[in-house]
Design a protein around this motif. Sequence first.
Motif: not given
Length: 336
Positions: A241, A246, A250, A322-323
């Motif tokens: 993340r 990513n 975020n 994401a991640g």
Amino acid sequence: MSSIQTTKLGSQGLEVPVEGLGCMGMTSLAGMNIYGVADETESIATIHRALELGVNFLDTADLYGPLLNERLISKAIKGHRDQYIIATKFGYEVDDNEQLTWRINGRPEYVKKSVERSLKNLGTDYIDLYYLHRVDPETPIEDTVGTMAELVQSGKVKYIGLSEVSAQTLRRAHSIHPISAVQTEYSLFERAPEENGLFDTLKELGIGFVSYSPLGRGFLTGDLKSPDDFPADDFRRTIPRFQGDNFYKNLELVAEIQQLAAEKGITPSQLAIAWTLAKGTVPIPGTKRVKYLEDNVAAASVTFTDTELAHLESILPLGSIAGERYDESAMAGVNL
């Protein structure tokens, strides 16, 4: 002492403040930096200030250090043990040389060994809430929890909990001995318990939920601008993340949270913690500084309208981050 509200955690009688204090960052972790370098004097001052504010629910684990975190807490609470509610965890195997093997061990003999070591390190003769840190895939959960139940019967432990456990395993455990709390990562950035059946099971069985990393490991503070903001040995560098694209995807979501917080006249951290409270969980934001502790505690008085909650959750719908929250090997150990 502050008038911060208390809440029941589970159905066995454990009562805690609506917000606790995560102590992991007050020591290193097997040589890794946890959210920056810690200072023992400042960490102890934070624990003392927490008590003044009514936040007497401290969360630690034998993993942290290893063992050093429990010893730090022992120093901080000395002479005032009865004023604190201490939660600690076992399961990550620590050998007789105080080294982590990184195996998960839930065997009955290891449960007994771990509790004696934690009691000694904490300088106490009982632990308020004793968690299995991760499920041992090699040991039936019934065997681990059966031994934890013996610790309750002997008075060494008052209540038992599980961490990062699936709804199915939780049911099996709860049939052996009542589980008072489940601790799992939960935040605007990590909402898996809403999707995987855990929340529904907790409600059905009358088990409390403790949310760790309610600030998304620092993401939701709004202070992070680049993956290079972390020291080379910061463990967040191992988390998908926080890596590459990513991270920046975020970060865009965080900007919207910052805007919403500004509209309410609070910090992004307070908004994130208040959201976990509004969801009926007991967050344990971690800090080792009095200033951040005081900011975090102020979140307990923040409320949302239904419209605000809906808007907030529309910014970060389920699955929008994401991640993963851990690397591959660590992810293999959650939700078992």
